[in-house]
Design an enzyme around this catalytic site. Structure first.
Site, short mmCIF file in Angstrom:
data_model
loop_
_atom_site.label_atom_id
_atom_site.label_comp_id
_atom_site.label_asym_id
_atom_site.label_seq_id
_atom_site.Cartn_x
_atom_site.Cartn_y
_atom_site.Cartn_z
N TYR A 15 1.13 -7.58 8.20
CA TYR A 15 -0.31 -7.30 8.15
C TYR A 15 -1.11 -8.49 7.61
O TYR A 15 -1.93 -8.33 6.71
CB TYR A 15 -0.59 -6.06 7.29
CG TYR A 15 -0.31 -4.79 8.04
CD1 TYR A 15 -1.14 -4.38 9.07
CD2 TYR A 15 0.81 -4.02 7.74
CE1 TYR A 15 -0.88 -3.23 9.79
CE2 TYR A 15 1.08 -2.86 8.46
CZ TYR A 15 0.23 -2.47 9.48
OH TYR A 15 0.49 -1.34 10.18
N TYR A 142 -2.54 8.11 9.19
CA TYR A 142 -1.60 6.98 9.21
C TYR A 142 -0.25 7.52 8.72
O TYR A 142 -0.15 8.05 7.62
CB TYR A 142 -2.04 5.83 8.31
CG TYR A 142 -0.97 4.76 8.23
CD1 TYR A 142 -0.83 3.83 9.26
CD2 TYR A 142 -0.06 4.72 7.18
CE1 TYR A 142 0.18 2.87 9.23
CE2 TYR A 142 0.95 3.77 7.14
CZ TYR A 142 1.07 2.85 8.16
OH TYR A 142 2.07 1.92 8.14
N ASP A 238 3.20 14.80 4.97
CA ASP A 238 3.61 13.42 4.73
C ASP A 238 3.16 13.06 3.32
O ASP A 238 2.01 12.64 3.11
CB ASP A 238 2.99 12.52 5.79
CG ASP A 238 3.28 11.04 5.54
OD1 ASP A 238 3.81 10.69 4.46
OD2 ASP A 238 2.99 10.22 6.43
N LYS A 267 8.16 5.65 -0.81
CA LYS A 267 7.37 4.83 -1.74
C LYS A 267 7.77 5.05 -3.20
O LYS A 267 8.74 4.49 -3.66
CB LYS A 267 5.88 5.11 -1.54
CG LYS A 267 5.34 4.50 -0.23
CD LYS A 267 3.83 4.51 -0.21
CE LYS A 267 3.23 3.96 1.08
NZ LYS A 267 3.13 2.53 1.13
#
Lengths: 425, 425
Positions: A15, A142, A238, A267
């Site tokens: 990114y 996302y 999610d 994460k």
């Protein structure tokens, strides 16, 4: 050559438009809330290194547990074999997750946790004798960067170059606090227009992260899940970003009355030490794959599925929640954020100030949203010059700190934000 | 409850029909070639725990390097930031890879390394102003389990439940040593029939792993790459399984004259300690993304991209190649395999015995191929009872050992194989 030059020569960063971006800052050491670059300069990690770090950098307890595990059993194939840290972690996740989940399926990152959830949903219906190939998602969702995860995410600049190869999904608008009836109507009509074709509804509970920390109510989400349950549509939460305390409770789905069928975790799961993920399911999902017919098994697995080091890190991170009273720290950050939000919410340069637990998002009036906005780059640079790592999403600046952050460091970030808004006025 | 029972209660294992499978064996300790279960029983890890472990289990040197790194800097966001182990690893990979690669893009596992390669290929053409959305692959290919990686893999039992959501690719037949002219013809005609639509050709160099260790010649692959280069089609070598010594040289593509444009690495990259991956590219690929226009950047990244622990493990593994003369060990295994292959190749129960470096594959005459074959389960159980972990692919039994395996342990595996073939006679 300096480390920065060597970095630029050898590495392609994620990114990053490397032609226009500033040189990457090379970090050499982490401790608590701070990262130190090769000149010894100290930075406050204001977004927990891509929302992963929760107990602070290089926490000695997690480091020690990983070290112990690496000396004993670093890896074993997870098909036909298992190991104690994986078993203990699964039991522990099941005991703290809300809503009666029964089985834990491991993988490596948020994208693969979502890919596994999508594959489970499709095959659940196939194993039941129904062909259901459509997934409902929010227009600004996302869920990751692999093709399946991208397919259930917003179409836009992130996905444009690959869009012809994404599979079709059914989008409904992104909720906020003003359009709740409309969203329920859209979900109902999406289900009606695709009778017996919808396999699942996937969502980021309470906060849509990458699209700009867009927030919506637990009450609405409960209603949406209720509508899905009426139609026997599977629900996938999610919690890759929201899990492990981020929204004020251990999991965002704890704010709900209804439980979802599948939940994706990654994460923060390892405390921010290494890639690891889990897709956790209700018993009835697993049961649809448990069969004398071998072809009903789930055809998914990665080489390092259930990696013992990842399990050891995750167990250590859960220990720290107890040992360090982490949920109390989260409560303190939440209150401190609230006070600051109240202080700046009427600032005329701001369109919106919103908060969910430890996430505080500040949306600017001027400047377009989106990843490519110039305001974003200006803000990013402003805070880096003040040794604060923030990573605005378009015109949305947000703080998402490690839970060990001190009140003084929070105030330092707030002051810098006020300095920036004063400039803008 | 025993660990086995607790495992069965809480965990959903990858690629496992848990109703018909035997209980998972719970390992508690690893050392070199061996894994030990909770009763102290010792197993030879004959396939390196899903092809990952190369220097032996729980190697103290890699364990120590991970431990050191975890105490110092466990993780930092890799967009805008970097760190020394990532830089050193990128430089080191570039220095040992054949063919003049210039940039290293990190991710978490083989699937994501392939997804990144696919996205790079598509966007390379888009950034150049061409829309190219087709990928060529071998009919029996396996490149991973996420939707993009599944799409460029064989259609069959692995992908059936999800097949409606896979994107279309152009398949050519899988090469062997008898059909080389035909394969070249098929590649040429695939290119002709899809003029200006083919973005890339992806392949497992020399050995197609999951489809049954199918092997083909470097000369053919060189010709195929040459044909792609004539038509400016990008070539992607998926060295996830073949990399780091597996085929006898450090990388399978070292057997080639032509260099590929993109190479995917994972599995053995960390010596088998933890998930980590890299997608390495030629300079001209990177250059197509390096632009004043921000939207030409690669839109791919995972939270733990470039994770310092993974980099430390990978650097330690490369150290061991030098310190322990690993390529010599690989040469010894290769020779030992050759002698055994010669000894059994005329066994009437066998259809084929083939070898590439440390990989020895034995294909049985009877029994169907494929993941669901009953011969597979019979063989699996036969070797487990003899405390040898092998994992046949249908009617193909293969050995893919850690490079530290002793001659005695190799002979023990060979003897068990001969015992099995004698039973079959």
């Amino acid at each position: 050559m300096t480390l920065r030059e060597r970095d630029k020569k050898a590495i392609w960063h994620p990114y990053t438009q490397e032609k226009t971006a500033a040189d990457n800052i090379v970090m050499v050491r982490g401790e608590g809330t701070y990262l130190y670059d090769e000149t010894g300069t100290k930075y406050i990690d204001g977004t927990s290194s891509w929302w992963t770090n929760i107990h602070g950098h290089a926490h000695p307890y997690i480091a020690e547990k990983i070290a112990e595990q690496a000396k004993k059993l670093e890896q074993v194939i997870f098909s036909g074999f298992s190991h104690e840290p994986a078993i203990m972690l699964a039991e522990r996740l099941l005991s703290i997750l809300p809503g009666g989940y029964e089985k834990v399926f491991y993988s490596d990152n948020g994208s693969t946790a979502v890919e596994a959830a999508i594959k489970m949903s499709l095959q659940y219906w196939k194993n039941k004798g129904e062909e259901r190939n459509k997934i409902i998602c929010f227009r600004d969702a996302y869920h990751g960067d692999t093709f399946g995860a991208m397919s259930v995410s917003a179409r836009g600049v992130f996905t444009d170059p690959y869009s012809r190869l994404l599979f079709d999904v059914v989008f409904i608008d992104t909720p906020d606090f003003s359009n709740e009836e409309e969203i329920k109507k859209q979900l109902r009509s999406a289900i009606r227009n695709n009778t017996s074709q919808i396999a699942a509804f996937i969502f980021e509970p309470l906060v849509l992260g990458s699209s700009g920390m867009k927030m919506y109510s637990a009450e609405l989400l409960d209603d949406l899940i209720g509508i899905c349950q009426e139609h026997k549509i599977l629900t996938i939460a999610d919690e890759v970003m929201t899990g492990f305390g981020r929204t004020g409770k251990m999991f965002a789905t704890e704010y709900l009355t209804h439980a979802t069928d599948i939940i994706c975790l990654s994460k923060g799961i390892t405390g921010g030490f290494m890639p690891f993920a889990a897709t956790v399911v209700k018993g009835f999902i697993y049961d649809a794959f448990y069969d004398d017919e071998k072809s009903k098994m789930l055809f998914h697995g990665h080489s390092y599925t259930g990696n013992p080091l990842g399990c050891a890190a995750a167990l250590a991170s859960l220990d720290l929640f107890e040992r360090e009273g982490t949920l109390n720290k989260i409560g303190d950050i939440t209150k401190t954020h609230e006070a600051f939000a109240k202080r700046i919410k009427d600032n005329p340069t701001l369109r919106d100030v919103r908060q969910q637990g430890t996430i505080l998002a500040i949306e600017f009036e001027v400047g377009q949203g989106g990843y490519l906005s110039s305001l974003r780059d200006k803000m990013y640079q402003f805070f880096i010059e003040r040794r604060i790592m923030l990573r605005p999403l378009g015109n949305v600046l947000y703080i998402l700190p490690p839970y060990c952050i001190s009140g003084a460091d929070l105030q330092a970030i707030y002051s810098a934000i006020e300095e920036f808004t004063a400039q803008k006025r």
